[in-house]
Motif scaffolding. Structure first.
Motif, short mmCIF file in Angstrom:
data_model
loop_
_atom_site.label_atom_id
_atom_site.label_comp_id
_atom_site.label_asym_id
_atom_site.label_seq_id
_atom_site.Cartn_x
_atom_site.Cartn_y
_atom_site.Cartn_z
N PRO A 1 -9.27 8.05 -4.44
CA PRO A 1 -10.30 7.14 -3.91
C PRO A 1 -11.20 7.86 -2.92
CG PRO A 1 -8.14 6.64 -2.96
CD PRO A 1 -7.91 7.66 -4.03
N ARG A 2 -12.51 7.58 -3.01
CA ARG A 2 -13.48 8.24 -2.13
C ARG A 2 -14.02 7.28 -1.07
NH1 ARG A 2 -15.31 12.99 -3.58
NH2 ARG A 2 -17.31 12.60 -2.53
N LEU B 1 0.84 -1.22 0.00
CA LEU B 1 0.00 0.00 0.00
C LEU B 1 0.86 1.25 0.00
CD1 LEU B 1 -2.82 -0.85 2.56
CD2 LEU B 1 -2.88 -0.96 0.07
N GLN B 2 1.93 1.21 0.80
CA GLN B 2 2.83 2.37 0.88
C GLN B 2 3.44 2.65 -0.49
OE1 GLN B 2 6.34 1.71 3.24
NE2 GLN B 2 6.29 3.77 4.09
N TRP C 1 -2.70 7.16 -5.61
CA TRP C 1 -4.01 7.62 -5.13
C TRP C 1 -4.16 9.13 -5.27
CZ3 TRP C 1 -3.93 4.42 0.06
CH2 TRP C 1 -4.20 3.08 -0.25
N ALA C 2 -3.03 9.86 -5.33
CA ALA C 2 -3.13 11.31 -5.51
C ALA C 2 -3.88 11.62 -6.81
CB ALA C 2 -1.74 11.93 -5.53
N LEU D 1 -3.66 6.85 7.38
CA LEU D 1 -2.51 7.77 7.47
C LEU D 1 -1.97 8.08 6.08
CD1 LEU D 1 -0.68 6.27 10.60
CD2 LEU D 1 -1.91 8.46 10.48
N LEU D 2 -1.90 7.07 5.21
CA LEU D 2 -1.41 7.30 3.84
C LEU D 2 -2.33 8.28 3.11
CD1 LEU D 2 -0.34 3.64 2.92
CD2 LEU D 2 1.18 5.61 3.16
N LEU D 3 -3.65 8.09 3.25
CA LEU D 3 -4.60 8.98 2.57
C LEU D 3 -4.43 10.42 3.06
CD1 LEU D 3 -7.78 6.73 2.71
CD2 LEU D 3 -6.66 7.52 0.62
N ARG D 4 -4.16 10.58 4.35
CA ARG D 4 -3.99 11.92 4.93
C ARG D 4 -2.81 12.67 4.33
NH1 ARG D 4 -3.96 11.84 11.45
NH2 ARG D 4 -6.17 11.48 11.80
N GLN D 5 -1.81 11.90 3.85
CA GLN D 5 -0.59 12.54 3.37
C GLN D 5 -0.67 12.93 1.89
OE1 GLN D 5 2.99 10.35 5.34
NE2 GLN D 5 1.17 9.12 5.76
N LEU D 6 -1.80 12.58 1.24
CA LEU D 6 -1.96 12.95 -0.18
C LEU D 6 -2.17 14.45 -0.30
CD1 LEU D 6 -4.41 10.20 -1.50
CD2 LEU D 6 -1.92 10.22 -1.56
N ARG D 7 -1.64 15.02 -1.37
CA ARG D 7 -1.85 16.44 -1.64
C ARG D 7 -2.45 16.58 -3.03
NH1 ARG D 7 -1.81 16.40 2.81
NH2 ARG D 7 -0.40 17.27 4.35
N PRO D 8 -3.56 17.33 -3.22
CA PRO D 8 -4.31 17.98 -2.16
C PRO D 8 -5.03 16.94 -1.30
CG PRO D 8 -5.48 18.19 -4.25
CD PRO D 8 -4.18 17.53 -4.56
N ARG D 9 -5.33 17.32 -0.06
CA ARG D 9 -5.96 16.42 0.91
C ARG D 9 -7.28 15.88 0.38
NH1 ARG D 9 -5.78 16.73 7.04
NH2 ARG D 9 -6.75 14.76 7.55
#
Ligand SMILES: C[S@@+](CC[C@H](N)C(=O)[O-])C[C@H]1O[C@@H](n2cnc3c(N)ncnc32)[C@H](O)[C@@H]1O
Length: 220
Positions: A46-47, A34-35, A41-42, A65-73
């Protein structure tokens, strides 16, 4: 940010007990895959992300935690399901220990009452199933054995989930699932092709007594 810089859950903040599957090589291989994949995913955005069989919560906490680090959030719906109330409680505690509050934890067998509501909307499905080959009567007998007992070829629970994928996953939906050689991971990919899926082995590792592979399926 490169994949290896992305933060995942910490074992020292992960909860389990004798009734809950202890994070093991299979758990860590799934999170490694996943990492590695999370930067895509950026773009895919994914919703709805769901883990079936969340156990200690190490995997779904890492995914959140991985989803949180995507930019834009990204504002994704994140769900964890386990049929074991002890596992659901461990998942909640692990999420809390990582200050992750955006994940809903549900006690249900497979997708339970969520199945209808989730139809066609799951963008990422994560599953570390009970995959160990055992006599069929050991499957879902209750207790901690239901975390690993997979019946004939270790496929009894896996083969209940695969037919649900065409209805459950969204048009951009994907699955990451742990397998061992006895489950025939390449055969699983081939079996899903007529249902409109493509697949690959996203990661493999030789563990103590098993060869683990992560099956990654997505709609072709
Ligand atoms: C191999 S453990 C994986 C736990 C955790 N995801 C991990 O990777 O460490 C399998 C998990 O699936 C759950 N499980 C087994 N059969 C299930 C079912 N029919 N519905 C929901 N959860 C199930 C078990 O309780 C267990 O927590």
């Amino acid at each position: 940010m490169s994949a290896t810089e992305l933060r995942v859950a910490e074992i020292k903040h992960t909860h389990w007990n004798s009734e809950v599957y202890e994070p093991s090589d299979d758990t860590f291989l799934l999170v490694d895959a996943l990492q590695e994949h999370a930067p895509t995913w950026a773009k895919r955005r994914p919703r709805c992300v769901l883990e079936l069989g969340s156990g200690s919560g190490y995997v779904i906490t890492s995914a959140a935690l991985l989803l949180r680090q995507l930019r834009p959030r990204l504002a994704a719906q994140v769900l964890a399901v386990d049929h074991s109330p002890a596992a659901a409680e461990a998942t909640r505690r692990t999420l809390q220990a990582h200050q992750v509050s955006e994940v809903d934890v549900v006690v249900a067998s497979l997708f339970g009452p969520l199945a209808e509501r989730l139809k066609g909307s799951v963008d990422v499905l994560l599953f570390n199933p009970p995959y160990v080959p055992t006599p069929d009567d050991e499957v879902e007998r209750g207790g901690i054995a239901s975390a690993w007992a997979g019946g004939h070829r270790g496929r009894r629970v896996i083969d209940r989930v695969l037919p649900l994928l065409p209805e459950l996953l969204s048009p951009k939906g994907e699955l990451f699932m742990v397998t061992v050689t006895e489950n025939d991971p390449k055969g699983i990919i081939a079996e899903m092709q007529p249902h409109g899926f493509q697949g690959r082995i996203a990661a493999s590792r030789q563990a103590d007594e098993e060869t683990l592979s992560i099956v990654h399926l997505w709609r072709g």
